[in-house]
Design a protein around this motif. Sequence first.
Motif, short mmCIF file in Angstrom:
data_model
loop_
_atom_site.label_atom_id
_atom_site.label_comp_id
_atom_site.label_asym_id
_atom_site.label_seq_id
_atom_site.Cartn_x
_atom_site.Cartn_y
_atom_site.Cartn_z
N ASN A 34 -40.42 -11.18 -24.87
CA ASN A 34 -39.68 -11.85 -23.81
C ASN A 34 -40.35 -11.53 -22.47
O ASN A 34 -40.25 -10.41 -21.98
N LEU A 35 -41.06 -12.52 -21.91
CA LEU A 35 -41.76 -12.32 -20.64
C LEU A 35 -40.92 -12.91 -19.52
O LEU A 35 -40.39 -14.01 -19.64
N PRO A 37 -40.34 -14.84 -16.08
CA PRO A 37 -41.07 -15.74 -15.20
C PRO A 37 -41.08 -15.27 -13.75
O PRO A 37 -41.78 -15.83 -12.92
N ASP A 103 -34.53 -13.25 -16.90
CA ASP A 103 -34.83 -14.06 -18.08
C ASP A 103 -35.34 -15.44 -17.71
O ASP A 103 -36.20 -15.99 -18.40
N LYS A 190 -35.82 -19.13 -24.58
CA LYS A 190 -36.41 -18.84 -23.28
C LYS A 190 -35.50 -17.98 -22.39
O LYS A 190 -35.96 -17.53 -21.35
N ALA A 191 -34.24 -17.81 -22.77
CA ALA A 191 -33.32 -17.02 -21.93
C ALA A 191 -32.10 -16.58 -22.74
O ALA A 191 -30.99 -17.04 -22.48
N VAL A 340 -38.69 -21.58 -15.51
CA VAL A 340 -38.32 -20.70 -16.64
C VAL A 340 -39.52 -20.06 -17.32
O VAL A 340 -39.45 -18.92 -17.77
MG MG Z 1 -37.32 -16.08 -20.39
#
Ligand code: MG
Length: 493
Positions: A34-35, A37, A103, A190-191, A340
């Motif tokens: 989980n990177l 942004p 996130d 993505k979150a 995102v």
């Molecule tokens: Mg994310």
Amino acid sequence: MGIWHERAARADCDGRALINGERVWAAADARFDNLSPVDGRLLGQVARCDGRDVERAVALARAAFEDGRWAGQAPAARKRVLLRLAELMLAHADELALLETLDMGKPIQYSLSVDVALAANCIRWYGEAIDKLYGEVAPAPADSLALVVREPVGVVAAITPWNYPLLMAAWKIGPALAAGNSVILKPSEKAPLSALRLGELAHAAGLPPGVFHVLPGFGPEAGAALALHMDVDSIGFTGSTRVGKQIQQMAGQSNLKRAWTELGGKSANIVCADCPDLDAAVQAAVGSIFFNQGESCNAPSRLFVERAIYAAFMEKALALVPRYAPADPLEESTVMGALVDGQQQQTVLGYIESGQNEGARLLTGGTAARTDSGGCYVAPTIFDQVRPEMRIAREEIFGPVLSVLCFDDVHEAVRQANATSYGLHAAVWTRELGKAVQLARALRAGTVHINQYDSDDITVPFGGYKQSGNGRDKSLHAFDKYTELKTIWMQIA
Ligand code: MG
Ligand code: NAI
């Protein structure tokens, strides 16, 4: 270093699933990174749930529904749990807001004042509503008594997006849990972090284990397994129109589960020359497309301005743009954060390129921003001389890009506004009340704003016409998605 940077350095970004009230890795033990942004930092790993985890969660959810540990509680008892959950969300507001910002990149001030505040309010509102919902007594003949009662549908799946992760989860689980259903939430890959924490808080609030599970993972894996499952009764989806179509197909391929979709938009904002307050119209037009980095399904991404006020309007609009320069989402003064992820940034930059290639005039922005931050930023961008056939006038960009069209005849503007496959929101600005209402009726959209853009609240339904989806989130109408109507007809003579 500000306070939010210090908190970010210590944040607990636990990406494990929540099954049966416990934080666990996926059955297959698959994980993904989980990177953030915000600056590209690694937040941690997330459980990559798949069909096996879905099987387990659905079986637990079904068993919980059948034994009535939640569905069988009095409405007033379910209300107490949801009110406690809303309180806990506010008590943990800083923590939830930080997870949201790290996130998906939105400014911390809005994570607090918009996402967490509205999500807690949503849970509270459905908690308060559930012990005030009456059934019906039908006008049956004298020898009969006919009752119409609402019952929970059973096992509900919620598949949610990354643009308002906590709020979209609340819009689904609020009415679904209040009505007595068991719920499996699949947040966006993505979150996923705020939804996972929400699940923990729900258990801390007294929700019995087995009733609510949160399974992070990818759409084609965990998401599709839910949409195809024979024992999921209803699915509430928010996301792209492309995937919304797949959800409805998967419902049809499997058990005809009720498939409710809240999808994309290309909302038209029509400003007439007799607009009552030009400054307010400019502020709303610019502020609403750049809010949340343009990643809002109801963003007014097509602006129609009448020729007589066009030059004055655009001058004022461009003067506002510097306020929206992307900045560090962890600074409290920031109003425009990061997109995102890098993929969404590339998608948006690709649309900007297509606008230039198709002959629109780039007035401001058009580039990536804060490129030395390691994060995913795009400068606020405005095109004019946009023609209806251009991609930037037709397709949902989901970024800080405004497409401006000039009009002479408001009926032609309405025709163009309606000439889209979407129908989520629309707006008209005019001081003439009769004209405003006529235009509002002519616009094919789930919500039409008059002389404002962002006022609405939990009391009114939210959803789309056409390919913006079906069904409605928010308001008492949301219960329609997560309940069945049962008729009980009694012979009494
Ligand atoms: Mg994310
Ligand atoms: P998406 O539609 O792919 O994702 C939304 C949710 O659906 C996520 O939880 C995802 O994991 C899940 N999903 C994806 N494929 C699935 C499948 N085959 N079966 C079941 N579930 C699946 O949205 P994405 O890719 O994140 O964003 C792409 C575009 O979608 C955006 O640029 C924007 O235009 C639109 N979008 C619209 C939203 C809205 O509020 N209406 C929210 C998010 C995206």
